[in-house]
Design a protein around this motif. Structure first.
Motif, PDB file in Angstrom:
ATOM      1  N   UNK A 298       0.798  -1.229   0.000  1.00  0.00           N
ATOM      2  CA  UNK A 298       0.000   0.000   0.000  1.00  0.00           C
ATOM      3  C   UNK A 298       0.831   1.280   0.000  1.00  0.00           C
ATOM      4  N   UNK A 299       1.923   1.306   0.753  1.00  0.00           N
ATOM      5  CA  UNK A 299       2.704   2.538   0.857  1.00  0.00           C
ATOM      6  C   UNK A 299       3.180   3.065  -0.497  1.00  0.00           C
ATOM      7  N   UNK A 300       3.681   2.206  -1.403  1.00  0.00           N
ATOM      8  CA  UNK A 300       4.144   2.730  -2.707  1.00  0.00           C
ATOM      9  C   UNK A 300       3.029   3.276  -3.587  1.00  0.00           C
ATOM     10  N   UNK A 301       1.765   2.909  -3.314  1.00  0.00           N
ATOM     11  CA  UNK A 301       0.668   3.414  -4.139  1.00  0.00           C
ATOM     12  C   UNK A 301       0.480   4.911  -3.964  1.00  0.00           C
ATOM     13  N   UNK A 302       0.873   5.424  -2.833  1.00  0.00           N
ATOM     14  CA  UNK A 302       0.684   6.846  -2.565  1.00  0.00           C
ATOM     15  C   UNK A 302      -0.726   7.141  -2.100  1.00  0.00           C
ATOM     16  N   UNK A 303      -1.009   8.426  -1.900  1.00  0.00           N
ATOM     17  CA  UNK A 303      -2.313   8.837  -1.387  1.00  0.00           C
ATOM     18  C   UNK A 303      -3.255   9.167  -2.538  1.00  0.00           C
ATOM     19  N   UNK A 304      -4.517   9.345  -2.197  1.00  0.00           N
ATOM     20  CA  UNK A 304      -5.543   9.573  -3.214  1.00  0.00           C
ATOM     21  C   UNK A 304      -5.980  11.024  -3.261  1.00  0.00           C
ATOM     22  N   UNK A 305      -6.457  11.538  -2.143  1.00  0.00           N
ATOM     23  CA  UNK A 305      -6.971  12.905  -2.100  1.00  0.00           C
ATOM     24  C   UNK A 305      -5.854  13.904  -2.402  1.00  0.00           C
ATOM     25  N   UNK A 306      -6.075  14.862  -3.299  1.00  0.00           N
ATOM     26  CA  UNK A 306      -5.038  15.852  -3.629  1.00  0.00           C
ATOM     27  C   UNK A 306      -4.486  16.572  -2.408  1.00  0.00           C
ATOM     28  N   UNK A 307      -5.348  16.904  -1.455  1.00  0.00           N
ATOM     29  CA  UNK A 307      -4.873  17.587  -0.261  1.00  0.00           C
ATOM     30  C   UNK A 307      -3.857  16.747   0.491  1.00  0.00           C
ATOM     31  N   UNK A 308      -3.985  15.423   0.407  1.00  0.00           N
ATOM     32  CA  UNK A 308      -3.065  14.544   1.106  1.00  0.00           C
ATOM     33  C   UNK A 308      -1.685  14.587   0.464  1.00  0.00           C
ATOM     34  N   UNK A 309      -1.610  14.277  -0.847  1.00  0.00           N
ATOM     35  CA  UNK A 309      -0.271  14.139  -1.414  1.00  0.00           C
ATOM     36  C   UNK A 309       0.406  15.472  -1.678  1.00  0.00           C
ATOM     37  N   UNK A 310      -0.359  16.574  -1.735  1.00  0.00           N
ATOM     38  CA  UNK A 310       0.290  17.875  -1.850  1.00  0.00           C
ATOM     39  C   UNK A 310       1.149  18.158  -0.614  1.00  0.00           C
ATOM     40  N   UNK A 311       0.777  17.561   0.504  1.00  0.00           N
ATOM     41  CA  UNK A 311       1.500  17.814   1.749  1.00  0.00           C
ATOM     42  C   UNK A 311       2.420  16.672   2.145  1.00  0.00           C
ATOM     43  N   UNK A 312       2.229  15.502   1.579  1.00  0.00           N
ATOM     44  CA  UNK A 312       3.009  14.333   2.004  1.00  0.00           C
ATOM     45  C   UNK A 312       3.937  13.803   0.917  1.00  0.00           C
ATOM     46  N   UNK A 313       3.926  14.394  -0.254  1.00  0.00           N
ATOM     47  CA  UNK A 313       4.591  13.907  -1.460  1.00  0.00           C
ATOM     48  C   UNK A 313       3.874  12.662  -1.956  1.00  0.00           C
ATOM     49  N   UNK A 398      -4.635   9.580   5.420  1.00  0.00           N
ATOM     50  CA  UNK A 398      -4.475   8.690   4.264  1.00  0.00           C
ATOM     51  C   UNK A 398      -4.479   7.225   4.704  1.00  0.00           C
ATOM     52  N   UNK A 399      -3.894   6.954   5.859  1.00  0.00           N
ATOM     53  CA  UNK A 399      -3.924   5.587   6.407  1.00  0.00           C
ATOM     54  C   UNK A 399      -5.362   5.171   6.691  1.00  0.00           C
ATOM     55  N   UNK A 400      -6.124   6.101   7.290  1.00  0.00           N
ATOM     56  CA  UNK A 400      -7.536   5.817   7.549  1.00  0.00           C
ATOM     57  C   UNK A 400      -8.287   5.525   6.255  1.00  0.00           C
ATOM     58  N   UNK A 401      -7.963   6.276   5.206  1.00  0.00           N
ATOM     59  CA  UNK A 401      -8.601   6.077   3.908  1.00  0.00           C
ATOM     60  C   UNK A 401      -8.271   4.692   3.369  1.00  0.00           C
ATOM     61  N   UNK A 402      -6.995   4.318   3.414  1.00  0.00           N
ATOM     62  CA  UNK A 402      -6.595   2.994   2.928  1.00  0.00           C
ATOM     63  C   UNK A 402      -7.249   1.889   3.746  1.00  0.00           C
ATOM     64  N   UNK A 403      -7.326   2.104   5.034  1.00  0.00           N
ATOM     65  CA  UNK A 403      -7.958   1.116   5.926  1.00  0.00           C
ATOM     66  C   UNK A 403      -9.422   0.908   5.537  1.00  0.00           C
ATOM     67  N   UNK A 404     -10.146   2.018   5.314  1.00  0.00           N
ATOM     68  CA  UNK A 404     -11.557   1.916   4.959  1.00  0.00           C
ATOM     69  C   UNK A 404     -11.771   1.336   3.582  1.00  0.00           C
TER      70      UNK A 404
END
Length: 700
Positions: A298-313, A398-404
């Motif tokens: 899961x970690x290499x997939x990155x985040x989904x929401x734009x607000x997430x990856x704009x701040x986390x890379x 983002x972890x919560x999102x992946x979990x859900x």
């Protein structure tokens, strides 16, 4: 279905009494709703989401009634939103921009046109989300990024799940970058599904609305509650969360000990281009994810929401270290993880090269923002503490999102090109360019002994005012609590301790490393003063002065250098000594000797540490009576007796004896410290007298 005030997964914070005070002022009620929504991180993170209200105002030119939309401006935060942070636009004029819209390829030109629709000329810059709210007819609108909704939005079969949960009461729009066209898509979705209560944006978030601010608020909470409950009911149906535990978390004390040892090493590696400030969390949700079997998938997939990856890379760096790895050998540890950083940078540069456009901004810092340590927790590094903390909060979301998403279907991230186009969006770049210039001491962390009051607190105040994060330490915890409360969040922390105890000093540095990632500036200001003639000076007097002033300085320097060497980019050590270390005066044998020892230790350390870019300097106060702790009680009485005057006459006496006839304040000493750490970047082994000019203390 929940009642309107009872929720399990979100906080109902609406206060009827407060709302009654605001009745009749729709903008005030919209701001109130925004603030309480932003107070719950399960609903939206700092800076995330957007809210609006439409009111009827008098047209400035015609006097006729006109609908005006008030909306959070660009870069704002709904949790702290005020009238200064919103834009007011004519709704009809905003919608009229449809007549000149030229299509997706010309999205960015629309943002400048928003200014032509302004009703309130004092508006802040309109957000890219403005047309998303403007194309919908509802009076009150919330655009939020709740974990549960993003989990559904980021699930493989998001549209079908939306239908399963809400039937025909919710719309669904596939992923599209925010902008004018997405506003048109929301308008179209509503036209095709009249009567819906909201819209799910694929891989992005939620839109909900209402006729009143309270109705909109409750609608948002109810939709989030339903999504949250849907996920909770399915957790575990597909097996253990995240595939179950692979790496057990260390006990809390051991986790924090490991994190404190490793943080300065990580900070040094993350700061290869610009110095960074760190944040550490061992939140239970983080530990579950980083210790799971699914982490590597899961970690290499990155985040989904734009607000997430704009701040986390685009994705985190996962450390391949055992939780109980021996971290005592810094060079060995650096060798173990440096290759992981190099590989991350190469991958990030490859991501940039593979997806850049002809007009893309230059590649940004390729170092990771989020670093995961299985069994220990998560580190985040950014330009300041707030940004690092918020990045960690976003990745926790983002972890919560992946979990859900994994519980109800399968998590999907944005395609890399879509993610790149958001990260390197020209409008996002313009927002970055509008950021204010950084302060002289931004990205730096300072520890100040004696920080509970007097000169130490004045020094900490000055360093914080110039942009530094500060760690206050003092033997009196009650004073530290009071002093720490004077700073805004993310600026300071404190650690009570005795500088004569090396274990206590180590704990102070551990606190600094856990809170901010490391240490750049060490200021030893802790002290006391004893004024007695030789025959009255006791062994106890001698020992305590040598212990606090000299041994304390030694312990602070020794622990500080250990951290600075882990970071690898130098630092500053400042000792607050005294004119008395240079000048022989009456009734001062123990104090003057200790101060002279401080001054010479500075020279010795400067000679030793210079090649490592660690500057060591001394600031010599004299006659700091007003606001200085050492002048309370016996010391002031002793000096007054030595000069044959009263205690009340001391400030004037000391002012008259310096060449400038000036009273010296704690703030003056703070300015001396700032000169060394903020201005004189190539000065070490020096003594700076801040005494108004004492000829007998001139350094010869």
């Amino acid at each position: 279905m929940t009642s309107s005030t009872t929720f399990k997964h979100v906080n109902y914070l609406w206060d009827e009494a407060k709302a009654a005070e605001l009745a009749g002022d729709e903008v005030a009620l919209f701001l109130y709703r925004s603030n309480i929504l932003g107070a719950d991180l399960r609903i939206t993170n700092y800076g995330g989401g957007n809210t609006s209200v439409k009111t009827i105002e008098k047209d400035v030119l015609t006097g006729a009634p006109a609908e005006v939309m008030w909306i959070k401006g660009s870069g704002g935060d709904i949790g702290t939103l005020t009238r200064k942070g919103i834009a007011g636009l004519y709704t009809e004029k905003l919608r009229a921009l449809k007549n000149i819209y030229r299509g997706l390829e010309h999205e960015d030109e629309m943002v400048a046109l928003f200014y032509h629709t302004l009703y309130d000329l004092d508006s802040t810059a309109p957000s890219i989300d403005t047309p998303l709210h403007g194309m919908l007819p509802f009076k009150h609108i919330d655009h939020l990024h709740p974990d549960a909704l993003i989990a559904i939005a980021a699930a493989k079969d998001s549209e079908a799940i939306t239908k399963e949960i809400w039937g025909d009461t919710m719309g669904w729009v596939p992923w599209q970058r925010p902008g004018f066209d997405l506003g048109l898509q929301l308008e179209k979705c509503l036209a095709e599904n009249p009567g819906i209560r909201g819209i799910v944006l694929g891989s992005h978030g939620l839109f909900t609305w209402g006729d009143t601010s309270h109705e909109c608020y409750v609608n948002s909470l109810e939709v989030i509650e339903q999504a949250s409950q849907y996920i909770e009911d399915r957790l575990g149906e597909k097996g253990p969360i995240f595939g179950g535990e692979k790496v057990a978390a260390l006990p809390e004390a051991d986790r924090k000990a490991q994190a404190a040892k490793l943080a300065p090493v990580l900070r040094g590696l993350c700061s290869s281009e610009k110095r960074m400030i760190g944040h550490f969390t061992d939140d239970s949700r983080v530990l579950q994810f980083v210790g799971s079997h699914d982490l590597d998938r899961l970690a290499p997939l990155g985040t989904s929401c734009p607000d997430h990856f704009l701040r986390t890379k685009i994705q985190p760096l996962v450390l391949e270290l055992a939780p109980d790895e021996d971290l005592s050998d810094t060079e060995k540890v650096k060798e173990q993880i440096t290759s992981a950083f190099e590989e991350y940078r190469l991958q990030y540069n490859g991501y940039y090269q593979a997806h850049k456009r002809d007009n893309s901004p230059a590649v940004r810092d390729p170092n990771p923002v989020v670093i995961l340590y299985p069994g220990v927790g998560m580190f985040a590094f950014a330009k300041n503490k707030q940004t690092a903390r918020v990045a960690a909060e976003f990745y926790t979301n983002a972890i919560n999102v992946m979990r859900g998403a994994e519980a109800i279907s399968e998590y999907t991230a944005l395609p890399r090109q879509e993610a790149f186009d958001i990260e390197y969006w020209l409008l996002e770049e313009a927002k970055l360019q509008r950021m204010p210039k950084e302060q002289p001491l931004s990205r730096r962390v300072a520890i100040v002994t004696g920080g509970g009051g007097g000169i130490g607190k004045a020094i900490a105040d000055k360093l914080a005012a110039e942009g530094a994060c500060v760690v206050l330490t003092d033997i009196a915890e009650d004073r530290l609590v009071e002093a720490n409360a004077t700073y805004k969040r993310d600026v300071s922390t404190y650690a009570a301790g005795d500088v004569t105890d090396p274990n206590a000093v180590e704990k102070t540095f551990d606190k600094a490393c856990l809170e901010f990632g490391g240490v750049d500036i060490v200021v030893h200001c802790a002290g006391l003063a004893i004024s007695k003639p030789l025959e009255e000076t006791t062994q106890k007097d001698w020992d305590i002065l040598q212990d606090v002033l000299v041994k304390g300085q030694f312990h602070m320097a020794q622990s500080g250098v250990k951290v600075m060497r882990k970071q690898g980019f130098g630092g500053d050590i400042i000792s607050i000594a005294s004119k008395n270390g240079l000048v022989a005066g009456p009734n001062n044998v123990a104090y003057g000797t200790a101060k002279a020892a401080q001054q010479h230790m500075t020279r010795l350390l400067a000679a030793e540490l210079g090649p490592e870019k660690i500057k060591v300097n001394t600031v010599n106060p004299d006659g700091v009576i007003v606001g200085s702790k050492i002048w309370e009680g016996a010391w002031a009485e002793g000096r007054a007796k030595a000069y044959g005057i009263t205690v009340e006459e001391l400030p004037a006496h000391y002012a008259k004896r310096n060449l400038m006839n000036e009273i010296i304040y704690p703030e003056d000493i703070a300015n001396g410290v700032f000169a060394f750490v903020g201005v004189l970047d190539k000065s070490t082994g020096n003594i700076l007298n801040v005494d108004g000019g004492m000829a007998n203390a001139f350094v010869r």
